[in-house]
Design a protein around this motif. Sequence first.
Motif, PDB file in Angstrom:
ATOM      1  N   GLU A  93     -32.530 -53.415 -36.529  1.00 20.86           N
ATOM      2  CA  GLU A  93     -31.313 -54.220 -36.590  1.00 20.86           C
ATOM      3  C   GLU A  93     -30.776 -54.645 -35.224  1.00 20.86           C
ATOM      4  O   GLU A  93     -29.818 -55.392 -35.144  1.00 20.86           O
ATOM      5  CB  GLU A  93     -30.215 -53.462 -37.337  1.00 20.86           C
ATOM      6  CG  GLU A  93     -29.752 -52.186 -36.664  1.00 20.86           C
ATOM      7  CD  GLU A  93     -28.629 -51.495 -37.418  1.00 20.86           C
ATOM      8  OE1 GLU A  93     -27.993 -50.605 -36.848  1.00 20.86           O
ATOM      9  OE2 GLU A  93     -28.386 -51.856 -38.586  1.00 20.86           O
ATOM     10  N   TYR A  94     -31.395 -54.197 -34.120  1.00 23.44           N
ATOM     11  CA  TYR A  94     -30.853 -54.512 -32.799  1.00 23.44           C
ATOM     12  C   TYR A  94     -31.983 -54.668 -31.798  1.00 23.44           C
ATOM     13  O   TYR A  94     -32.922 -53.884 -31.774  1.00 23.44           O
ATOM     14  CB  TYR A  94     -29.903 -53.395 -32.338  1.00 23.44           C
ATOM     15  CG  TYR A  94     -29.387 -53.553 -30.925  1.00 23.44           C
ATOM     16  CD1 TYR A  94     -28.319 -54.400 -30.639  1.00 23.44           C
ATOM     17  CD2 TYR A  94     -29.956 -52.856 -29.867  1.00 23.44           C
ATOM     18  CE1 TYR A  94     -27.843 -54.550 -29.343  1.00 23.44           C
ATOM     19  CE2 TYR A  94     -29.485 -52.994 -28.561  1.00 23.44           C
ATOM     20  CZ  TYR A  94     -28.424 -53.843 -28.314  1.00 23.44           C
ATOM     21  OH  TYR A  94     -27.951 -53.982 -27.034  1.00 23.44           O
ATOM     22  N   LEU A  95     -31.882 -55.714 -30.958  1.00 22.01           N
ATOM     23  CA  LEU A  95     -32.863 -55.940 -29.906  1.00 22.01           C
ATOM     24  C   LEU A  95     -32.161 -56.519 -28.695  1.00 22.01           C
ATOM     25  O   LEU A  95     -31.441 -57.513 -28.800  1.00 22.01           O
ATOM     26  CB  LEU A  95     -33.961 -56.903 -30.380  1.00 22.01           C
ATOM     27  CG  LEU A  95     -34.956 -57.394 -29.305  1.00 22.01           C
ATOM     28  CD1 LEU A  95     -35.815 -56.243 -28.816  1.00 22.01           C
ATOM     29  CD2 LEU A  95     -35.827 -58.521 -29.852  1.00 22.01           C
ATOM     30  N   ALA A  96     -32.336 -55.874 -27.541  1.00 20.71           N
ATOM     31  CA  ALA A  96     -31.858 -56.397 -26.263  1.00 20.71           C
ATOM     32  C   ALA A  96     -33.036 -56.367 -25.309  1.00 20.71           C
ATOM     33  O   ALA A  96     -33.484 -55.287 -24.904  1.00 20.71           O
ATOM     34  CB  ALA A  96     -30.702 -55.559 -25.720  1.00 20.71           C
ATOM     35  N   ALA A  97     -33.569 -57.545 -24.963  1.00 20.28           N
ATOM     36  CA  ALA A  97     -34.801 -57.585 -24.173  1.00 20.28           C
ATOM     37  C   ALA A  97     -34.879 -58.867 -23.359  1.00 20.28           C
ATOM     38  O   ALA A  97     -34.411 -59.925 -23.793  1.00 20.28           O
ATOM     39  CB  ALA A  97     -36.015 -57.498 -25.099  1.00 20.28           C
ATOM     40  N   PRO A  98     -35.504 -58.780 -22.180  1.00 18.81           N
ATOM     41  CA  PRO A  98     -35.831 -60.001 -21.439  1.00 18.81           C
ATOM     42  C   PRO A  98     -37.080 -60.634 -22.042  1.00 18.81           C
ATOM     43  O   PRO A  98     -37.691 -60.065 -22.961  1.00 18.81           O
ATOM     44  CB  PRO A  98     -36.111 -59.476 -20.026  1.00 18.81           C
ATOM     45  CG  PRO A  98     -36.713 -58.126 -20.282  1.00 18.81           C
ATOM     46  CD  PRO A  98     -35.974 -57.576 -21.482  1.00 18.81           C
ATOM     47  N   GLY A 151     -45.906 -44.338 -37.673  1.00 21.24           N
ATOM     48  CA  GLY A 151     -46.223 -45.530 -36.885  1.00 21.24           C
ATOM     49  C   GLY A 151     -45.411 -46.745 -37.282  1.00 21.24           C
ATOM     50  O   GLY A 151     -45.460 -47.776 -36.605  1.00 21.24           O
ATOM     51  N   GLY A 152     -44.632 -46.636 -38.352  1.00 19.81           N
ATOM     52  CA  GLY A 152     -43.889 -47.785 -38.851  1.00 19.81           C
ATOM     53  C   GLY A 152     -42.846 -48.300 -37.878  1.00 19.81           C
ATOM     54  O   GLY A 152     -42.731 -49.511 -37.658  1.00 19.81           O
ATOM     55  N   SER A 153     -42.076 -47.402 -37.271  1.00 19.22           N
ATOM     56  CA  SER A 153     -41.021 -47.854 -36.353  1.00 19.22           C
ATOM     57  C   SER A 153     -41.622 -48.445 -35.086  1.00 19.22           C
ATOM     58  O   SER A 153     -41.077 -49.404 -34.527  1.00 19.22           O
ATOM     59  CB  SER A 153     -40.068 -46.708 -36.016  1.00 19.22           C
ATOM     60  OG  SER A 153     -40.768 -45.643 -35.407  1.00 19.22           O
ATOM     61  N   MET A 154     -42.754 -47.921 -34.626  1.00 18.27           N
ATOM     62  CA  MET A 154     -43.385 -48.469 -33.433  1.00 18.27           C
ATOM     63  C   MET A 154     -43.935 -49.872 -33.694  1.00 18.27           C
ATOM     64  O   MET A 154     -43.798 -50.769 -32.844  1.00 18.27           O
ATOM     65  CB  MET A 154     -44.500 -47.540 -32.951  1.00 18.27           C
ATOM     66  CG  MET A 154     -45.215 -48.052 -31.697  1.00 18.27           C
ATOM     67  SD  MET A 154     -44.108 -48.315 -30.284  1.00 18.27           S
ATOM     68  CE  MET A 154     -43.810 -46.627 -29.774  1.00 18.27           C
ATOM     69  N   VAL A 155     -44.547 -50.072 -34.830  1.00 16.54           N
ATOM     70  CA  VAL A 155     -45.046 -51.407 -35.164  1.00 16.54           C
ATOM     71  C   VAL A 155     -43.891 -52.389 -35.298  1.00 16.54           C
ATOM     72  O   VAL A 155     -43.942 -53.513 -34.788  1.00 16.54           O
ATOM     73  CB  VAL A 155     -45.887 -51.374 -36.460  1.00 16.54           C
ATOM     74  CG1 VAL A 155     -46.169 -52.789 -36.966  1.00 16.54           C
ATOM     75  CG2 VAL A 155     -47.208 -50.643 -36.205  1.00 16.54           C
ATOM     76  N   ALA A 156     -42.798 -51.954 -35.957  1.00 11.66           N
ATOM     77  CA  ALA A 156     -41.632 -52.828 -36.113  1.00 11.66           C
ATOM     78  C   ALA A 156     -41.033 -53.175 -34.749  1.00 11.66           C
ATOM     79  O   ALA A 156     -40.660 -54.328 -34.496  1.00 11.66           O
ATOM     80  CB  ALA A 156     -40.586 -52.147 -36.992  1.00 11.66           C
ATOM     81  N   ALA A 157     -40.928 -52.191 -33.854  1.00 12.51           N
ATOM     82  CA  ALA A 157     -40.376 -52.438 -32.524  1.00 12.51           C
ATOM     83  C   ALA A 157     -41.268 -53.373 -31.725  1.00 12.51           C
ATOM     84  O   ALA A 157     -40.790 -54.293 -31.053  1.00 12.51           O
ATOM     85  CB  ALA A 157     -40.203 -51.116 -31.785  1.00 12.51           C
ATOM     86  N   LEU A 163     -42.441 -58.752 -29.332  1.00 19.92           N
ATOM     87  CA  LEU A 163     -43.399 -59.837 -29.151  1.00 19.92           C
ATOM     88  C   LEU A 163     -42.787 -61.207 -29.457  1.00 19.92           C
ATOM     89  O   LEU A 163     -43.346 -62.237 -29.062  1.00 19.92           O
ATOM     90  CB  LEU A 163     -44.635 -59.606 -30.025  1.00 19.92           C
ATOM     91  CG  LEU A 163     -45.552 -58.458 -29.567  1.00 19.92           C
ATOM     92  CD1 LEU A 163     -46.703 -58.262 -30.551  1.00 19.92           C
ATOM     93  CD2 LEU A 163     -46.089 -58.718 -28.167  1.00 19.92           C
ATOM     94  N   LYS A 164     -41.660 -61.224 -30.120  1.00 21.00           N
ATOM     95  CA  LYS A 164     -40.969 -62.488 -30.379  1.00 21.00           C
ATOM     96  C   LYS A 164     -40.383 -63.079 -29.101  1.00 21.00           C
ATOM     97  O   LYS A 164     -40.026 -64.261 -29.071  1.00 21.00           O
ATOM     98  CB  LYS A 164     -39.855 -62.278 -31.409  1.00 21.00           C
ATOM     99  CG  LYS A 164     -40.373 -61.923 -32.802  1.00 21.00           C
ATOM    100  CD  LYS A 164     -39.229 -61.672 -33.772  1.00 21.00           C
ATOM    101  CE  LYS A 164     -39.762 -61.275 -35.149  1.00 21.00           C
ATOM    102  NZ  LYS A 164     -38.651 -60.989 -36.098  1.00 21.00           N
TER     103      LYS A 164
END
Length: 218
Positions: free
Chosen positions: A121-126, A143-149, A154-155
């Motif tokens: 639900e949250y992403l802060a990234a360059p 491995g689900g949370s790592m794949v989701a992250a 990658l977006k």
Amino acid sequence: MKVINFTEQNSVINQYMALLRDKAYQRGRMVFRRNIERVGEMMAYELSKTLDYKKKKITTPLGSIEMSLPKDDIVLATVLRAGLPYHQGFLNVFDRAENAFVSAFRMYTNREHTEVGIHTEYLAAPSIKGKTLVITDPMLATGGSMVAATEALLKTGKPRKIHICCVIAAPEGVEFLRQNLPDDITLWCAAIDPGMNEHKYIVPGIGDCGDLCYGEKL
């Protein structure tokens, strides 16, 4: 996917891992967080050996010297909240890195707490376009949370290289990454344990890393 498992070699990482696993030492949250951080520091040092380097002339008070320095543009990403002390360990080493944070967490989808879904639900990234992306999360269980992250990050662009780093992994999580992420990723693990229990916690593992770092949640 290349997998590096530090339990297959002798290093001081094993000493920090022993303290993390020992339930007597787990009572002190500050000590626990510091040992997570120290594993991150040692792993970051080992990862630094795989980066690309360039020559740079450095001027000292008495002369000059040519040195090999990393040329990778690094983005350090972590999964909230358990990943924070582990992330700090990497940041202590890669102190010039950009940083990214993802909220990706498990939710049990049945009353028995044996089936798990992942919520982001949250992403802060360059932008990570053309950069070296290092994603840190202490526990790689399903491995689900790592794949989701990773998919969320990658977006923001296509990185030049992806490193995924964890303290403890389960074989199921390693295989899930292998099936759902690009083949050229490198996975770094301080340990790969035998498996998971019915509640999807790694066994023998260390317990709930986020709770051990910061206290129990509702």
